[in-house]
Design a protein around this motif. Structure first.
Motif, PDB file in Angstrom:
ATOM      1  N   ALA A   1       0.830  -1.210   0.000  1.00  0.00           N
ATOM      2  CA  ALA A   1       0.000   0.000   0.000  1.00  0.00           C
ATOM      3  C   ALA A   1       0.863   1.259   0.000  1.00  0.00           C
ATOM      4  O   ALA A   1       0.605   2.199  -0.762  1.00  0.00           O
TER       5      ALA A   1
ATOM      6  N   GLU B   1      -8.212  12.367  -0.535  1.00  0.00           N
ATOM      7  CA  GLU B   1      -9.268  11.572  -1.155  1.00  0.00           C
ATOM      8  C   GLU B   1      -8.933  11.241  -2.616  1.00  0.00           C
ATOM      9  O   GLU B   1      -9.186  10.126  -3.078  1.00  0.00           O
TER      10      GLU B   1
ATOM     11  N   HIS C   1      -6.325   8.600  -2.591  1.00  0.00           N
ATOM     12  CA  HIS C   1      -6.919   7.331  -2.182  1.00  0.00           C
ATOM     13  C   HIS C   1      -7.647   6.678  -3.361  1.00  0.00           C
ATOM     14  O   HIS C   1      -7.498   5.472  -3.609  1.00  0.00           O
ATOM     15  N   LYS C   2      -8.422   7.449  -4.116  1.00  0.00           N
ATOM     16  CA  LYS C   2      -9.133   6.901  -5.281  1.00  0.00           C
ATOM     17  C   LYS C   2      -8.162   6.330  -6.315  1.00  0.00           C
ATOM     18  O   LYS C   2      -8.388   5.261  -6.870  1.00  0.00           O
TER      19      LYS C   2
ATOM     20  N   LEU D   1      -6.711   3.040  -5.023  1.00  0.00           N
ATOM     21  CA  LEU D   1      -7.647   1.917  -5.108  1.00  0.00           C
ATOM     22  C   LEU D   1      -7.660   1.284  -6.491  1.00  0.00           C
ATOM     23  O   LEU D   1      -7.973   0.100  -6.628  1.00  0.00           O
TER      24      LEU D   1
ATOM     25  N   LYS E   1      -7.156  -2.591  -4.467  1.00  0.00           N
ATOM     26  CA  LYS E   1      -8.473  -2.309  -3.872  1.00  0.00           C
ATOM     27  C   LYS E   1      -8.492  -2.430  -2.348  1.00  0.00           C
ATOM     28  O   LYS E   1      -9.474  -2.076  -1.721  1.00  0.00           O
ATOM     29  N   ASN E   2      -7.417  -2.913  -1.748  1.00  0.00           N
ATOM     30  CA  ASN E   2      -7.373  -3.105  -0.300  1.00  0.00           C
ATOM     31  C   ASN E   2      -6.738  -1.938   0.467  1.00  0.00           C
ATOM     32  O   ASN E   2      -6.590  -2.018   1.675  1.00  0.00           O
ATOM     33  N   ILE E   3      -6.367  -0.879  -0.229  1.00  0.00           N
ATOM     34  CA  ILE E   3      -5.740   0.269   0.446  1.00  0.00           C
ATOM     35  C   ILE E   3      -6.826   1.108   1.099  1.00  0.00           C
ATOM     36  O   ILE E   3      -7.764   1.550   0.442  1.00  0.00           O
ATOM     37  N   ASP E   4      -6.679   1.311   2.417  1.00  0.00           N
ATOM     38  CA  ASP E   4      -7.689   2.125   3.090  1.00  0.00           C
ATOM     39  C   ASP E   4      -7.205   3.566   3.253  1.00  0.00           C
ATOM     40  O   ASP E   4      -6.025   3.873   3.104  1.00  0.00           O
ATOM     41  N   LEU E   5      -8.137   4.430   3.538  1.00  0.00           N
ATOM     42  CA  LEU E   5      -7.859   5.858   3.636  1.00  0.00           C
ATOM     43  C   LEU E   5      -6.840   6.154   4.734  1.00  0.00           C
ATOM     44  O   LEU E   5      -5.966   7.015   4.568  1.00  0.00           O
TER      45      LEU E   5
ATOM     46  N   THR F   1      -4.327   4.392   5.654  1.00  0.00           N
ATOM     47  CA  THR F   1      -2.982   4.094   5.147  1.00  0.00           C
ATOM     48  C   THR F   1      -2.456   5.247   4.315  1.00  0.00           C
ATOM     49  O   THR F   1      -1.283   5.609   4.399  1.00  0.00           O
TER      50      THR F   1
END
Length: 95
Positions: A17, A36, A39-40, A43, A47-51, A53
């Motif tokens: 990530a 944001e 983050h988009k 992804l 697809k497993n990266i969270d905000l 992180t």
């Protein structure tokens, strides 16, 4: 700038990530991102990266002076991040 290498030199763990976030920033040229937006884009690569992180990675990069953030005084304007070399002002303005 090689953000992953800079983090590695400082003993930071490089997760997939973190590497994705760093590579997006490295290849973005002089683009400024909100968290944001970054983050988009992240992804799309993983697809497993969270905000959270993304926030932690940006904080690490800012702490080692390879990334600069800029906040605006209006309520609806989120902070934006860019590689230090992309910032056209005097980096000493940043804390």
């Amino acid at each position: 700038m090689d953000f992953v290498n800079e983090l590695r030199k400082r003993g930071k763990r490089i997760t997939n990530a973190r590497e994705v976030v760093c590579k997006i920033l490295e290849t973005s040229g002089h683009k400024h991102f909100t968290v944001e937006e970054l983050h988009k884009l992240s992804l799309k690569k993983d697809k497993n990266i969270d905000l959270a992180t993304v926030y932690r990675t940006l904080e690490l990069l800012e702490n080692i002076k390879t990334l600069a953030s800029e906040s605006y005084s209006t309520v609806n304007s989120p902070a934006q991040f860019a590689a230090v070399e992309a910032y056209e002002g005097d980096y000493s303005d940043y804390k």
